[in-house]
Design an enzyme around this catalytic site. Structure first.
Site, short mmCIF file in Angstrom:
data_model
loop_
_atom_site.label_atom_id
_atom_site.label_comp_id
_atom_site.label_asym_id
_atom_site.label_seq_id
_atom_site.Cartn_x
_atom_site.Cartn_y
_atom_site.Cartn_z
N MET A 120 51.17 51.56 45.17
CA MET A 120 50.01 52.43 44.92
C MET A 120 48.68 51.67 44.88
O MET A 120 47.72 52.13 44.26
CB MET A 120 50.23 53.18 43.60
CG MET A 120 51.55 53.94 43.54
SD MET A 120 51.86 54.67 41.93
CE MET A 120 53.59 55.15 42.10
N SER A 121 48.62 50.53 45.55
CA SER A 121 47.37 49.74 45.51
C SER A 121 47.22 48.97 46.82
O SER A 121 47.79 49.31 47.84
CB SER A 121 47.42 48.76 44.34
OG SER A 121 48.44 47.80 44.54
N TYR A 129 45.06 56.71 41.57
CA TYR A 129 45.69 57.82 40.81
C TYR A 129 45.09 58.01 39.43
O TYR A 129 45.31 59.03 38.78
CB TYR A 129 47.22 57.62 40.69
CG TYR A 129 47.67 56.37 39.96
CD1 TYR A 129 47.51 56.22 38.59
CD2 TYR A 129 48.26 55.32 40.67
CE1 TYR A 129 47.92 55.06 37.94
CE2 TYR A 129 48.68 54.18 40.02
CZ TYR A 129 48.51 54.05 38.65
OH TYR A 129 48.91 52.91 38.02
N GLU A 130 44.31 57.04 38.98
CA GLU A 130 43.67 57.20 37.67
C GLU A 130 42.49 58.18 37.73
O GLU A 130 41.95 58.55 36.70
CB GLU A 130 43.20 55.84 37.15
CG GLU A 130 44.39 54.92 36.85
CD GLU A 130 43.97 53.54 36.40
OE1 GLU A 130 43.53 53.41 35.25
OE2 GLU A 130 44.08 52.60 37.20
N SER A 155 50.63 44.70 38.33
CA SER A 155 51.38 45.05 37.11
C SER A 155 52.39 43.98 36.74
O SER A 155 53.21 43.59 37.57
CB SER A 155 52.19 46.34 37.30
OG SER A 155 51.63 47.17 38.26
N HIS A 169 43.57 51.97 39.77
CA HIS A 169 44.25 52.63 40.87
C HIS A 169 43.59 53.98 41.15
O HIS A 169 43.02 54.60 40.26
CB HIS A 169 45.73 52.85 40.52
CG HIS A 169 46.50 51.59 40.29
ND1 HIS A 169 46.48 50.93 39.07
CD2 HIS A 169 47.28 50.86 41.11
CE1 HIS A 169 47.24 49.85 39.17
NE2 HIS A 169 47.74 49.77 40.39
N ALA A 221 53.23 45.21 42.52
CA ALA A 221 54.64 45.55 42.40
C ALA A 221 54.90 46.66 43.41
O ALA A 221 54.04 47.52 43.61
CB ALA A 221 54.95 46.03 40.99
N HIS A 227 58.98 53.43 35.34
CA HIS A 227 57.95 52.41 35.18
C HIS A 227 58.49 51.24 34.37
O HIS A 227 58.14 50.09 34.59
CB HIS A 227 56.72 53.04 34.50
CG HIS A 227 55.56 52.11 34.36
ND1 HIS A 227 55.01 51.43 35.43
CD2 HIS A 227 54.84 51.73 33.28
CE1 HIS A 227 54.00 50.68 35.00
NE2 HIS A 227 53.89 50.83 33.70
N HIS A 275 47.65 47.17 31.02
CA HIS A 275 46.85 46.54 32.08
C HIS A 275 45.60 45.92 31.45
O HIS A 275 44.65 46.63 31.16
CB HIS A 275 46.42 47.57 33.14
CG HIS A 275 47.51 47.97 34.08
ND1 HIS A 275 47.33 48.05 35.44
CD2 HIS A 275 48.80 48.31 33.87
CE1 HIS A 275 48.46 48.43 36.02
NE2 HIS A 275 49.36 48.60 35.08
N ASN A 334 62.05 47.38 42.60
CA ASN A 334 63.09 48.41 42.62
C ASN A 334 63.36 48.81 44.05
O ASN A 334 62.52 48.57 44.93
CB ASN A 334 62.60 49.65 41.84
CG ASN A 334 61.28 50.17 42.38
OD1 ASN A 334 60.21 49.62 42.10
ND2 ASN A 334 61.35 51.21 43.19
N1 HPA Z 1 56.90 53.29 44.66
C1 HPA Z 1 55.56 53.19 44.50
N2 HPA Z 1 54.99 52.24 43.77
C2 HPA Z 1 55.79 51.34 43.19
C3 HPA Z 1 57.18 51.38 43.31
C4 HPA Z 1 57.76 52.42 44.09
O1 HPA Z 1 58.99 52.52 44.26
N3 HPA Z 1 57.68 50.34 42.59
C5 HPA Z 1 56.61 49.69 42.06
N4 HPA Z 1 55.47 50.29 42.41
#
Ligand code: HPA
Length: 272
Positions: A212-213, A86-87, A31, A84, A114, A248, A62, A236
């Site tokens: 998540m990947s 989750y999709e 991302s 991903h 990320a 996001h 994306h 973050n």
């Molecule tokens: N958690 C999960 N996936 C992420 C995060 C997070 O804090 N930041 C960026 N992708």
């Protein structure tokens, strides 16, 4: 759903109609990190949507395409965008692109993402080289009938992220004066961010960053014998560590801010 080898073969045939390019290595851009591709000397591009049965991202922003081109002299396949779990795709579908890259000839794979920082030093904006991962909270992409042509039924995962590639990434970062931390990545299914309680648990388990990947893709690549390297952009502080809700938008903004540094690192790594 056709058997996995048929799926891989149909995608490879469709790509082969567009280009005979043989990548030595491949990179998956996470991302906000897609800008790297602008510097590439592009020989061919193939939208995911043009490939039969290929998973296409449902997340806005994306881009979904393969770029084939040169990083200095090195032939590289770039995935601009990934799907991903989750999709709603199965893990087998999520890792189909990795298997296609392997079938096209890529021997090495750089995975980027990320991630939320859990370890005390993993603050927003920093880059983390993956030393290992925890994939115990997501289904393995290798469940189901095993294709011996891809790899063994019970593949070893004791060094998913190859030490020589990690050394190469560290050398690239040192040459550029870019700080590169190291740590363990934990993959969740998403799409929700974690609870602070989950983050405490993941910390106890040894995770330094969460996302998540990546881990599933790394496993599929190792299954096929590809050498893997991984880099996270920490966007973050993970849930509960920063005292504010996660968004996001924040993830994208920080990924954008670091993208120049990140792209230089990836370029130098791939050209070595
Ligand atoms: N958690 C999960 N996936 C992420 C995060 C997070 O804090 N930041 C960026 N992708």
């Amino acid at each position: 759903m056709p058997a996995i080898m048929d799926q891989i073969q149909s995608c490879v045939s469709a790509i082969r109609q567009a280009t005979s390019f043989v990548p030595e290595s491949a990179v998956v851009l996470g991302s906000g990190l897609g800008g790297f591709a602008e510097k590439l000397q592009v020989e061919a591009q193939v939208p995911y949507a043009s490939l039969p049965g290929f998973p296409v991202s449902t997340v806005a922003g994306h881009a979904g395409r393969f770029l084939f081109g040169y990083v200095d002299q090195k032939p590289v396949a770039v995935m601009q965008g990934r799907v991903h779990y989750y999709e709603g795709y199965s893990m087998e579908q999520v890792v189909l692109p990795i298997r296609v890259l392997g079938a096209l000839g890529a021997k090495e794979l750089l995975l980027t993402n990320a991630a939320g920082g859990i370890g005390p030093e993993l603050t927003p904006g920093c880059l983390m080289l993956l030393t290992g991962h925890i994939a115990s909270f997501v289904p393995s992409p290798l469940t189901g009938p095993n294709e011996e042509a891809l790899g063994p039924r019970f593949p070893d995962m004791s060094e998913v992220y190859a030490l020589p590639l990690r050394e190469r990434a560290k050398a690239a970062a040192a040459e550029l004066g870019i700080p590169l931390k190291e740590g363990v990545y934990l993959q969740t299914t998403g799409p929700n961010y974690e609870t602070p309680e989950e983050i405490k648990l993941y910390r106890m388990l040894g995770a330094d960053a969460v996302g998540m990947s990546t881990a599933c893709e790394a496993m599929a690549a190792r299954h096929m014998g590809m050498r893997v390297c991984g880099v996270s952009v920490v966007t973050n502080l993970a849930a509960g560590l920063g005292g504010k809700p996660l968004s996001h938008q924040e993830v994208q903004e920080v990924a954008d801010q670091v993208s120049g540094q990140f792209q230089r690192l990836v370029w130098r790594y791939l050209s070595k």
